[in-house]
Design a protein around this motif. Structure first.
Motif, PDB file in Angstrom:
ATOM      1  N   PRO A   9      15.730  14.836 -13.878  1.00 42.78           N
ATOM      2  CA  PRO A   9      14.644  14.703 -12.908  1.00 42.78           C
ATOM      3  C   PRO A   9      13.356  15.293 -13.472  1.00 42.78           C
ATOM      4  CG  PRO A   9      16.162  16.443 -12.266  1.00 42.78           C
ATOM      5  CD  PRO A   9      16.763  15.749 -13.462  1.00 42.78           C
ATOM      6  N   THR A  10      12.249  14.855 -12.952  1.00 42.43           N
ATOM      7  CA  THR A  10      10.980  15.405 -13.414  1.00 42.43           C
ATOM      8  C   THR A  10      10.896  16.863 -13.004  1.00 42.43           C
ATOM      9  OG1 THR A  10       9.881  14.711 -11.400  1.00 42.43           O
ATOM     10  CG2 THR A  10       9.783  13.199 -13.275  1.00 42.43           C
ATOM     11  N   LEU A  11      10.077  17.593 -13.704  1.00 46.11           N
ATOM     12  CA  LEU A  11       9.915  19.005 -13.400  1.00 46.11           C
ATOM     13  C   LEU A  11       9.207  19.182 -12.066  1.00 46.11           C
ATOM     14  CD1 LEU A  11       8.699  20.491 -16.786  1.00 46.11           C
ATOM     15  CD2 LEU A  11      10.858  20.927 -15.665  1.00 46.11           C
ATOM     16  N   PRO A  12       9.619  20.162 -11.313  1.00 43.64           N
ATOM     17  CA  PRO A  12       8.866  20.465 -10.094  1.00 43.64           C
ATOM     18  C   PRO A  12       7.527  21.075 -10.489  1.00 43.64           C
ATOM     19  CG  PRO A  12      10.540  22.134 -10.485  1.00 43.64           C
ATOM     20  CD  PRO A  12      10.741  21.054 -11.524  1.00 43.64           C
ATOM     21  N   PRO A  13       6.582  21.090  -9.585  1.00 41.05           N
ATOM     22  CA  PRO A  13       5.298  21.731  -9.923  1.00 41.05           C
ATOM     23  C   PRO A  13       5.525  23.189 -10.330  1.00 41.05           C
ATOM     24  CG  PRO A  13       5.172  20.591  -7.814  1.00 41.05           C
ATOM     25  CD  PRO A  13       6.614  20.573  -8.237  1.00 41.05           C
ATOM     26  N   LEU A  14       4.805  23.613 -11.327  1.00 43.35           N
ATOM     27  CA  LEU A  14       4.896  24.998 -11.787  1.00 43.35           C
ATOM     28  C   LEU A  14       3.658  25.751 -11.307  1.00 43.35           C
ATOM     29  CD1 LEU A  14       6.054  24.389 -15.469  1.00 43.35           C
ATOM     30  CD2 LEU A  14       7.478  24.934 -13.494  1.00 43.35           C
ATOM     31  N   SER A  15       3.833  27.016 -11.003  1.00 43.08           N
ATOM     32  CA  SER A  15       2.699  27.833 -10.586  1.00 43.08           C
ATOM     33  C   SER A  15       2.527  28.987 -11.568  1.00 43.08           C
ATOM     34  CB  SER A  15       2.914  28.363  -9.167  1.00 43.08           C
ATOM     35  OG  SER A  15       4.063  29.185  -9.125  1.00 43.08           O
ATOM     36  N   ALA A  16       1.350  29.528 -11.573  1.00 40.54           N
ATOM     37  CA  ALA A  16       1.066  30.650 -12.466  1.00 40.54           C
ATOM     38  C   ALA A  16       0.438  31.783 -11.669  1.00 40.54           C
ATOM     39  CB  ALA A  16       0.128  30.223 -13.581  1.00 40.54           C
ATOM     40  N   ARG A  17       0.797  32.968 -12.050  1.00 44.10           N
ATOM     41  CA  ARG A  17       0.165  34.171 -11.495  1.00 44.10           C
ATOM     42  C   ARG A  17      -0.692  34.743 -12.614  1.00 44.10           C
ATOM     43  NH1 ARG A  17       1.427  40.046 -10.383  1.00 44.10           N
ATOM     44  NH2 ARG A  17       2.947  39.990 -12.062  1.00 44.10           N
ATOM     45  N   VAL A  18      -1.957  34.976 -12.325  1.00 44.43           N
ATOM     46  CA  VAL A  18      -2.900  35.503 -13.327  1.00 44.43           C
ATOM     47  C   VAL A  18      -3.424  36.839 -12.820  1.00 44.43           C
ATOM     48  CG1 VAL A  18      -5.023  35.067 -14.611  1.00 44.43           C
ATOM     49  CG2 VAL A  18      -3.555  33.152 -13.961  1.00 44.43           C
ATOM     50  N   PHE A  19      -3.373  37.834 -13.677  1.00 44.80           N
ATOM     51  CA  PHE A  19      -3.869  39.156 -13.282  1.00 44.80           C
ATOM     52  C   PHE A  19      -4.418  39.878 -14.502  1.00 44.80           C
ATOM     53  CE2 PHE A  19       0.601  39.439 -14.289  1.00 44.80           C
ATOM     54  CZ  PHE A  19       0.718  40.584 -15.058  1.00 44.80           C
ATOM     55  N   GLU A  20      -5.278  40.841 -14.233  1.00 46.01           N
ATOM     56  CA  GLU A  20      -5.900  41.604 -15.312  1.00 46.01           C
ATOM     57  C   GLU A  20      -5.062  42.837 -15.619  1.00 46.01           C
ATOM     58  OE1 GLU A  20      -9.908  42.785 -14.524  1.00 46.01           O
ATOM     59  OE2 GLU A  20     -10.282  43.300 -16.618  1.00 46.01           O
TER      60      GLU A  20
END
Length: 85
Positions: A9-20
């Motif tokens: 199956p296609t990949l599900p949407p991926l999310s990213a957490r960005v922090f300093e």
């Protein structure tokens, strides 16, 4: 004899957490859905671009490992088609 090709199956949407990171003065980006997918950069945009490269590398390695572990395919008659993944 017809054979069917089962694609993952296609990949599900991926999310990213960005922090300093205030200690090392860099931006960190990590993918919540892909453990170990993490990168850094001087800006949030650079951290995200580096994360995209890291995700591509991780998925490439995992796909290669999956293909190496797959059982051998029996010869079947039919036609050859190219697949774009």
């Amino acid at each position: 004899m017809a054979s069917s090709l089962s694609l993952p199956p296609t990949l599900p949407p991926l999310s990213a957490r960005v922090f300093e990171d205030h200690v090392d003065h860099v931006w960190i980006a990590e993918c919540q859905e892909l453990p170990g997918a993490m990168s850094q950069g001087d800006t949030p945009a650079e951290a995200l671009a580096n994360l995209a490269d890291a995700i591509g590398g991780i998925l490439s390695v995992r796909m290669r490992q999956h293909l190496e572990e797959a059982p051998p395919v029996e010869a079947v008659s039919g036609r050859v088609v190219e697949l774009a993944l």
